[in-house]
Design an enzyme around this catalytic site. Structure first.
Site, short mmCIF file in Angstrom:
data_model
loop_
_atom_site.label_atom_id
_atom_site.label_comp_id
_atom_site.label_asym_id
_atom_site.label_seq_id
_atom_site.Cartn_x
_atom_site.Cartn_y
_atom_site.Cartn_z
N GLY A 1 0.84 -1.19 0.00
CA GLY A 1 0.00 0.00 0.00
C GLY A 1 0.88 1.24 0.00
N GLY B 1 -0.14 -5.32 0.43
CA GLY B 1 -1.32 -5.10 -0.41
C GLY B 1 -1.30 -5.86 -1.73
N GLU C 1 5.07 -6.37 7.04
CA GLU C 1 4.49 -5.23 7.76
C GLU C 1 5.06 -5.00 9.15
OE1 GLU C 1 2.69 -7.55 6.13
OE2 GLU C 1 1.25 -6.54 4.82
N ASP D 1 -2.08 -7.79 6.96
CA ASP D 1 -3.51 -7.51 6.80
C ASP D 1 -3.98 -7.93 5.40
OD1 ASP D 1 -2.20 -5.44 5.46
OD2 ASP D 1 -3.67 -3.92 6.02
#
Ligand code: QUE
Length: 365
Positions: free
Chosen positions: A79, A127, A150, A158
Site C-alpha cells: 500500500g 497489499g 508489515e 492484513d
C-alpha cells in the site's frame, strides 16, 4: 461560448493513469501502472480496480479477469504507506479511508464469481498479496519475491493475511508474519501461495493466449508451466515449526536463542529489528483468524486492528526509518516484547463502535 482549448503541454505532462483497465474481448484486464512506487496501491488505484470489477460483474461477456503490472519491475510493493503515514500525523482520515476501501476491494475479489489470473512477476508484498491471493490462478516466476513485511513498519499481515497465512502448513504463518521472510517463486508454489510456475519470458505469449481463448485458461497455464527449482524453505520446515511453535513472542525469542544454529541466530537478529507491538498483534491475529467464519469477518477484524495500528507511533516511526529517511534504525515504543502488556493488545483487538466498523461494498450486501 465554447470552453478554452486545453493546452497541449498539460496533456503531455499529465501522469499516466496508475491502473490501466481494458476490456480485451472476453477478458477484463487490470494492469498496475505506478512504476516509480513499485506499483504500491493508493486510493485512486483501489477505486479504479473496484470500479472495473463491479462493471465486469454485471457483464456476461467477461469470462476471466487478468491482473498484472504494466511498465517496469513488478508486481506490487504493497500500500502507499508513505501517504498514509503522513495522513496519520493529522486527523488520519485519508489513511482510514484507504484501508476501508482497500479491504472492500479485497473482499470483492475474494467473493468474485469470475475466475482471476494474477501474474506475480516480481515483488509481491502486503497489499500486493491481498489482491493476488483471492485469484484462482496465481502465477509465480523466477522473479517472484513474496512477503508480508508489515512488522518492519509497525503493522501486521492484513488484507486477508490472517486468513491466507494461518492456512499454511505448520508454523509457517508465524514465521512469515513475524520475520517478513521473502519467498521466491518456487517456495510460493511449494506452500500453495502460487498455483503455477512459468518462466517470465513466456508471460507475454500466455497473456495473449488467455485473451484469445479465456475458456482454456487451465490448459493454457498447464502447457506453459515448468517444474520449479527446489523450494529451499522445505528444508527449514522442522526448525521453523520448532522455533515458532508458541503464540507468545517471548517464547519465540527464547526458542531461537536456545537453538543456537546459524539459521536461528540470523532469524533472531531479524526479529529483533521488528516492532514488538506489531509482532504481538500479528501473533494474536493468527490465533483469531481461523475462528473467523466468513472472509467478511476477517476483514472486519483486521480493519478494527488497522484503525488502531496506523495511528500507533510505531507505524509512523517504521515508515520514517525504512521508507523516508532510510536509516533502517526504527526506535519502537515500547522497545521490548516484555514491555508490551497483553492489555495493550486487547485494546487493539476491541471491536470498533458500529458507526466506524468496516462494511462490504453496498453491491455485495
Ligand atoms: C513493509 C511494508 C511496505 C514496505 C516496506 C516494508 C509496504 C509498501 C512499501 C513500499 C515500497 C516501495 C514504494 C512504496 C511502498 O514498502 O507496504 O511506495 O515505492 O507499500 O518493510 O508493509
Amino acid at each position: 461560448m465554447s470552453a478554452a482549448p486545453r493546452p497541449v503541454a498539460a496533456l503531455e505532462e499529465a501522469d499516466p493513469p496508475p491502473v490501466l483497465v481494458e476490456g480485451e474481448g472476453r477478458v477484463g484486464r487490470i494492469s498496475l501502472n505506478r512504476p516509480k512506487a513499485l506499483h504500491a496501491l493508493d486510493l485512486d488505484m483501489v477505486q479504479a480496480m473496484t470500479g472495473a470489477l463491479l462493471e465486469w460483474l454485471g457483464d456476461p461477456a467477461v469470462k476471466l479477469v487478468l491482473i498484472d503490472h504494466a511498465e517496469g519491475r513488478g508486481f506490487c510493493a504493497g500500500g502507499d504507506v508513505i501517504t498514509i503515514a503522513r495522513s496519520s500525523q493529522g486527523h488520519g482520515a485519508a489513511g482510514q479511508a484507504f484501508f476501508f476501501q482497500e479491504y472492500r476491494l479485497n473482499h470483492l475479489m475474494y467473493t468474485y464469481p469470475k475466475r482471476g489470473v494474477v501474474f506475480m512477476d516480481g515483488i509481491t508484498m502486503g497489499g500486493g498479496v491481498g489482491i493476488a491471493c483471492p485469484c484462482k490462478y496465481r502465477i509465480a516466476t523466477e522473479r517472484t519475491v513474496l512477503a508480508m513485511p508489515e512488522t518492519s513498519i509497525g503493522l501486521f499481515p492484513d488484507v486477508g493475511g490472517g486468513r491466507y497465512l494461518s492456512r499454511l502448513r505448520g508454523r509457517i504463518a508465524q514465521f512469515l508474519a513475524l520475520t517478513g521472510a521473502r519467498l521466491d517463486g518456487a517456495e510460493c508454489v511449494a506452500l500453495g501461495l502460487a498455483t503455477h510456475y512459468i518462466p517470465s519470458d513466456r508471460l507475454a505469449d500466455v497473456k495473449r493466449e488467455l485473451i484469445e481463448v479465456p475458456e482454456h485458461v487451465e490448459a493454457i497455464l498447464r502447457a506453459a508451466q515448468i517444474e520449479p527449482p527446489p523450494a529451499r524453505i522445505v528444508d527449514n520446515y522442522a526448525i521453523i515449526d520448532r522455533c515458532f511453535a508458541s503464540d507468545r513472542l517471548e517464547d519465540i525469542f527464547a526458542a531461537l536463542a536456545a537453538d543456537g544454529s546459524d539459521w536461528a541466530k540470523k532469524e533472531l537478529a531479524t526479529l529483533g529489528t521488528k516492532s514488538p507491538t506489531a509482532c504481538k498483534v500479528s501473533l494474536r491475529l493468527l490465533v483469531e483468524s481461523p475462528r473467523q467464519f466468513h472472509f467478511l469477518d476477517e476483514m472486519r477484524l483486521e480493519y478494527g486492528i488497522v484503525v488502531r495500528m496506523f495511528r500507533h507511533p510505531d507505524f509512523i516511526e517504521g515508515v520514517r526509518a525504512l521508507l523516508i529517511d532510510k536509516d533502517n534504525a526504527p526506535r519502537w515504543t515500547p522497545a521490548t516484547p516484555e514491555e508490551v502488556a497483553d492489555e495493550m493488545i486487547d485494546r487493539i483487538f476491541e471491536p470498533l463502535p458500529a458507526r466506524e466498523a468496516w462494511t462490504p461494498l453496498e453491491e455485495l450486501q
